[in-house]
Design a protein around this motif. Structure first.
Motif, PDB file in Angstrom:
ATOM      1  N   TYR A  40       0.825  -1.197   0.000  1.00  0.00           N
ATOM      2  CA  TYR A  40       0.000   0.000   0.000  1.00  0.00           C
ATOM      3  C   TYR A  40       0.869   1.263   0.000  1.00  0.00           C
ATOM      4  O   TYR A  40       0.687   2.151  -0.832  1.00  0.00           O
ATOM      5  CB  TYR A  40      -0.937   0.011   1.202  1.00  0.00           C
ATOM      6  N   TYR A  41       1.817   1.325   0.940  1.00  0.00           N
ATOM      7  CA  TYR A  41       2.623   2.541   1.046  1.00  0.00           C
ATOM      8  C   TYR A  41       3.621   2.687  -0.099  1.00  0.00           C
ATOM      9  O   TYR A  41       3.928   3.803  -0.517  1.00  0.00           O
ATOM     10  CB  TYR A  41       3.327   2.606   2.402  1.00  0.00           C
ATOM     11  N   LEU A  42       4.119   1.584  -0.616  1.00  0.00           N
ATOM     12  CA  LEU A  42       5.014   1.674  -1.770  1.00  0.00           C
ATOM     13  C   LEU A  42       4.260   2.141  -3.013  1.00  0.00           C
ATOM     14  O   LEU A  42       4.764   2.970  -3.773  1.00  0.00           O
ATOM     15  CB  LEU A  42       5.699   0.334  -2.031  1.00  0.00           C
ATOM     16  N   SER A  43       3.042   1.635  -3.214  1.00  0.00           N
ATOM     17  CA  SER A  43       2.266   2.080  -4.379  1.00  0.00           C
ATOM     18  C   SER A  43       1.823   3.531  -4.208  1.00  0.00           C
ATOM     19  O   SER A  43       1.759   4.283  -5.186  1.00  0.00           O
ATOM     20  CB  SER A  43       1.055   1.181  -4.601  1.00  0.00           C
ATOM     21  N   LYS A  44       1.539   3.927  -2.983  1.00  0.00           N
ATOM     22  CA  LYS A  44       1.135   5.313  -2.730  1.00  0.00           C
ATOM     23  C   LYS A  44       2.288   6.280  -3.015  1.00  0.00           C
ATOM     24  O   LYS A  44       2.070   7.408  -3.431  1.00  0.00           O
ATOM     25  CB  LYS A  44       0.682   5.451  -1.277  1.00  0.00           C
ATOM     26  N   SER A  45       3.523   5.813  -2.803  1.00  0.00           N
ATOM     27  CA  SER A  45       4.679   6.673  -3.065  1.00  0.00           C
ATOM     28  C   SER A  45       5.165   6.577  -4.509  1.00  0.00           C
ATOM     29  O   SER A  45       6.093   7.273  -4.902  1.00  0.00           O
ATOM     30  CB  SER A  45       5.826   6.321  -2.119  1.00  0.00           C
ATOM     31  N   GLY A  46       4.547   5.697  -5.305  1.00  0.00           N
ATOM     32  CA  GLY A  46       4.909   5.597  -6.712  1.00  0.00           C
ATOM     33  C   GLY A  46       5.922   4.511  -7.017  1.00  0.00           C
ATOM     34  O   GLY A  46       6.412   4.408  -8.128  1.00  0.00           O
ATOM     35  N   PHE A  47       6.240   3.671  -6.061  1.00  0.00           N
ATOM     36  CA  PHE A  47       7.205   2.587  -6.255  1.00  0.00           C
ATOM     37  C   PHE A  47       6.482   1.399  -6.873  1.00  0.00           C
ATOM     38  O   PHE A  47       5.498   0.904  -6.332  1.00  0.00           O
ATOM     39  CB  PHE A  47       7.828   2.203  -4.905  1.00  0.00           C
ATOM     40  N   ASP A  48       6.975   0.915  -8.001  1.00  0.00           N
ATOM     41  CA  ASP A  48       6.349  -0.203  -8.693  1.00  0.00           C
ATOM     42  C   ASP A  48       7.385  -1.304  -8.884  1.00  0.00           C
ATOM     43  O   ASP A  48       8.346  -1.137  -9.641  1.00  0.00           O
ATOM     44  CB  ASP A  48       5.788   0.252 -10.036  1.00  0.00           C
ATOM     45  N   CYS A  49       7.180  -2.400  -8.181  1.00  0.00           N
ATOM     46  CA  CYS A  49       8.105  -3.531  -8.279  1.00  0.00           C
ATOM     47  C   CYS A  49       7.308  -4.810  -8.034  1.00  0.00           C
ATOM     48  O   CYS A  49       6.502  -4.880  -7.105  1.00  0.00           O
ATOM     49  CB  CYS A  49       9.227  -3.387  -7.255  1.00  0.00           C
ATOM     50  N   ASP A  50       7.531  -5.810  -8.858  1.00  0.00           N
ATOM     51  CA  ASP A  50       6.816  -7.067  -8.702  1.00  0.00           C
ATOM     52  C   ASP A  50       7.586  -8.076  -7.857  1.00  0.00           C
ATOM     53  O   ASP A  50       7.029  -9.114  -7.493  1.00  0.00           O
ATOM     54  CB  ASP A  50       6.516  -7.678 -10.078  1.00  0.00           C
ATOM     55  N   ASP A  51       8.836  -7.784  -7.538  1.00  0.00           N
ATOM     56  CA  ASP A  51       9.664  -8.705  -6.771  1.00  0.00           C
ATOM     57  C   ASP A  51       9.337  -8.589  -5.278  1.00  0.00           C
ATOM     58  O   ASP A  51       9.583  -7.562  -4.651  1.00  0.00           O
ATOM     59  CB  ASP A  51      11.143  -8.401  -7.014  1.00  0.00           C
ATOM     60  N   VAL A  52       8.773  -9.648  -4.724  1.00  0.00           N
ATOM     61  CA  VAL A  52       8.379  -9.661  -3.316  1.00  0.00           C
ATOM     62  C   VAL A  52       9.601  -9.537  -2.414  1.00  0.00           C
ATOM     63  O   VAL A  52       9.523  -8.929  -1.342  1.00  0.00           O
ATOM     64  CB  VAL A  52       7.596 -10.967  -3.003  1.00  0.00           C
ATOM     65  N   ARG A  53      10.728 -10.063  -2.847  1.00  0.00           N
ATOM     66  CA  ARG A  53      11.940 -10.004  -2.016  1.00  0.00           C
ATOM     67  C   ARG A  53      12.388  -8.575  -1.793  1.00  0.00           C
ATOM     68  O   ARG A  53      12.803  -8.217  -0.687  1.00  0.00           O
ATOM     69  CB  ARG A  53      13.064 -10.814  -2.664  1.00  0.00           C
ATOM     70  N   ILE A  54      12.289  -7.748  -2.813  1.00  0.00           N
ATOM     71  CA  ILE A  54      12.675  -6.339  -2.678  1.00  0.00           C
ATOM     72  C   ILE A  54      11.718  -5.630  -1.733  1.00  0.00           C
ATOM     73  O   ILE A  54      12.130  -4.842  -0.884  1.00  0.00           O
ATOM     74  CB  ILE A  54      12.708  -5.648  -4.064  1.00  0.00           C
TER      75      ILE A  54
END
Length: 118
Positions: A40-54
């Motif tokens: 939620y917070y990563l998408s709200k800040s504009g971070f887009d990554c599909d790697d769960v490890r990151i």
């Protein structure tokens, strides 16, 4: 004399291997901060990554940051309580805004009370 370049490539290979092992360990690690909250917070800040490890690595870094702040605030509380000890009774440890503000200031986060609380 030996050339220093083979050592550099060996060091880089070792670092890459260590990072790869660490990321593999992140597959099985569940941080305290749930993945949904992190997403939620990563998408709200504009971070887009599909790697769960990151994402879990970022959650782990956040967890450490919050834990460090809490530990520092606890130390400020202990110092404050030891300087205010007038009675022989042990008092409960209470997180106050003053302790939290002092701990956050060490990390460059400025917290001020709104004027209506002053």
């Amino acid at each position: 004399m030996q050339d220093a370049t083979p050592n550099i490539s060996e060091d880089e290979t070792k670092k890459e291997k260590t990072v790869a092992e660490f990321l593999t360990m992140m597959d099985n690690y569940a941080p305290i901060i749930p993945d949904a909250v992190t997403d939620y917070y990563l998408s709200k800040s504009g971070f887009d990554c599909d790697d769960v490890r990151i994402k879990r690595l970022l959650a782990l870094a956040t967890q450490k940051f919050v834990a460090d702040i809490a530990t520092d605030a606890y130390q400020y509380c202990k110092v404050r309580q030891s300087s205010n000890r007038k009675t022989g009774k042990d008092r409960k440890t209470v997180l106050t805004m003053e302790d939290l503000t002092a701990a956050l200031a060490e990390y460059g986060v400025n917290v001020k009370k709104p004027e209506y609380y002053s």
